[in-house]
Design a protein around this motif. Structure first.
Motif, PDB file in Angstrom:
ATOM      1  N   ARG A  17     -43.715 -26.503 -19.677  1.00 28.62           N
ATOM      2  CA  ARG A  17     -42.684 -26.895 -20.278  1.00 28.62           C
ATOM      3  C   ARG A  17     -41.199 -26.739 -20.047  1.00 28.62           C
ATOM      4  NH1 ARG A  17     -39.509 -23.793 -23.523  1.00 28.62           N
ATOM      5  NH2 ARG A  17     -39.875 -21.420 -24.065  1.00 28.62           N
ATOM      6  N   THR A  34     -33.697 -22.217 -25.492  1.00 31.38           N
ATOM      7  CA  THR A  34     -35.270 -23.504 -26.524  1.00 31.38           C
ATOM      8  C   THR A  34     -36.100 -22.273 -26.329  1.00 31.38           C
ATOM      9  OG1 THR A  34     -35.311 -24.725 -24.435  1.00 31.38           O
ATOM     10  CG2 THR A  34     -34.093 -25.408 -26.678  1.00 31.38           C
ATOM     11  N   ILE A  38     -42.147 -26.968 -26.888  1.00 31.34           N
ATOM     12  CA  ILE A  38     -42.013 -28.101 -27.252  1.00 31.34           C
ATOM     13  C   ILE A  38     -40.490 -28.174 -25.917  1.00 31.34           C
ATOM     14  CG2 ILE A  38     -40.625 -30.557 -27.895  1.00 31.34           C
ATOM     15  CD1 ILE A  38     -43.687 -29.050 -29.086  1.00 31.34           C
ATOM     16  N   GLY A  39     -40.952 -29.026 -24.689  1.00 31.93           N
ATOM     17  CA  GLY A  39     -40.330 -29.283 -24.177  1.00 31.93           C
ATOM     18  C   GLY A  39     -38.561 -29.432 -24.197  1.00 31.93           C
ATOM     19  N   ALA A  40     -37.593 -29.398 -22.875  1.00 38.04           N
ATOM     20  CA  ALA A  40     -36.155 -29.696 -23.202  1.00 38.04           C
ATOM     21  C   ALA A  40     -35.940 -30.551 -22.090  1.00 38.04           C
ATOM     22  CB  ALA A  40     -35.268 -28.955 -23.992  1.00 38.04           C
ATOM     23  N   SER A  41     -34.958 -32.154 -22.157  1.00 35.66           N
ATOM     24  CA  SER A  41     -34.801 -32.310 -21.091  1.00 35.66           C
ATOM     25  C   SER A  41     -32.934 -32.758 -21.059  1.00 35.66           C
ATOM     26  CB  SER A  41     -35.482 -33.395 -20.871  1.00 35.66           C
ATOM     27  OG  SER A  41     -35.756 -34.209 -21.979  1.00 35.66           O
ATOM     28  N   THR A  55     -32.360 -33.686 -25.345  1.00 35.98           N
ATOM     29  CA  THR A  55     -33.422 -34.813 -25.389  1.00 35.98           C
ATOM     30  C   THR A  55     -34.833 -33.921 -25.623  1.00 35.98           C
ATOM     31  OG1 THR A  55     -34.369 -35.260 -23.362  1.00 35.98           O
ATOM     32  CG2 THR A  55     -32.630 -36.866 -24.622  1.00 35.98           C
ATOM     33  N   THR A  56     -35.875 -34.275 -26.692  1.00 33.79           N
ATOM     34  CA  THR A  56     -36.579 -33.993 -26.984  1.00 33.79           C
ATOM     35  C   THR A  56     -37.722 -34.471 -27.101  1.00 33.79           C
ATOM     36  OG1 THR A  56     -38.059 -31.202 -27.761  1.00 33.79           O
ATOM     37  CG2 THR A  56     -36.408 -32.319 -29.180  1.00 33.79           C
ATOM     38  N   ARG A  57     -39.095 -34.112 -27.619  1.00 38.36           N
ATOM     39  CA  ARG A  57     -40.331 -34.643 -28.253  1.00 38.36           C
ATOM     40  C   ARG A  57     -40.966 -33.846 -29.010  1.00 38.36           C
ATOM     41  NH1 ARG A  57     -44.071 -38.923 -25.480  1.00 38.36           N
ATOM     42  NH2 ARG A  57     -42.553 -39.789 -24.778  1.00 38.36           N
ATOM     43  N   ARG A  58     -39.926 -34.108 -30.635  1.00 40.46           N
ATOM     44  CA  ARG A  58     -40.942 -33.012 -31.780  1.00 40.46           C
ATOM     45  C   ARG A  58     -41.975 -33.826 -32.267  1.00 40.46           C
ATOM     46  NH1 ARG A  58     -36.996 -28.008 -32.108  1.00 40.46           N
ATOM     47  NH2 ARG A  58     -36.413 -28.494 -30.342  1.00 40.46           N
ATOM     48  N   ASN A  64     -38.915 -39.869 -27.603  1.00 38.96           N
ATOM     49  CA  ASN A  64     -37.450 -38.912 -27.411  1.00 38.96           C
ATOM     50  C   ASN A  64     -36.239 -39.071 -28.497  1.00 38.96           C
ATOM     51  OD1 ASN A  64     -39.152 -36.854 -25.385  1.00 38.96           O
ATOM     52  ND2 ASN A  64     -38.010 -37.556 -24.429  1.00 38.96           N
TER      53      ASN A  64
END
Length: 105
Positions: A17, A34, A38-41, A55-58, A64
């Motif tokens: 991630r 973090t 869940i990954g962050a970008s 941004t992240t897709r929780r 996102n």
């Protein structure tokens, strides 16, 4: 700026991630902000340098979303794009390309 915000890949239980880190401008003292599966970008500093948007897709069924996190870390992650868009200051937005690059002074 005096600090960098960046994404570094990390492995947990064999799953990769993107994790959000901050460090001194020379790369020393890196610490993860973090701590989620869940990954962050796309990290961006707030104009005052006190928070970082990313941004992240929780929700796996959603696109996102933009979240804010204190630059000091902790658990005060806040979803802002859908729930409180007025908190996204115009300084974050660059017409045509989305979030504008910035650094912390």
């Amino acid at each position: 700026g005096s600090q960098l915000a960046f994404i570094r890949p990390v492995q947990e239980n064999g799953v990769a991630r993107g994790a959000l880190f901050v460090s001194d401008a020379n790369g020393a003292g890196a610490r993860e902000l973090t701590r989620s599966h869940i990954g962050a970008s796309h990290p961006r500093w707030s104009p005052d340098g006190k928070s970082i948007a990313f941004t992240t897709r929780r929700d796996p069924d959603a696109n996102n979303q933009i979240y804010l996190l204190s630059a000091e870390g902790g658990v005060d992650i806040e979803e802002v794009a859908a729930k409180t868009p007025e908190k996204i200051h115009r300084a974050y937005i660059e017409p045509g390309i989305g979030l504008a690059p910035s650094s912390s002074e």
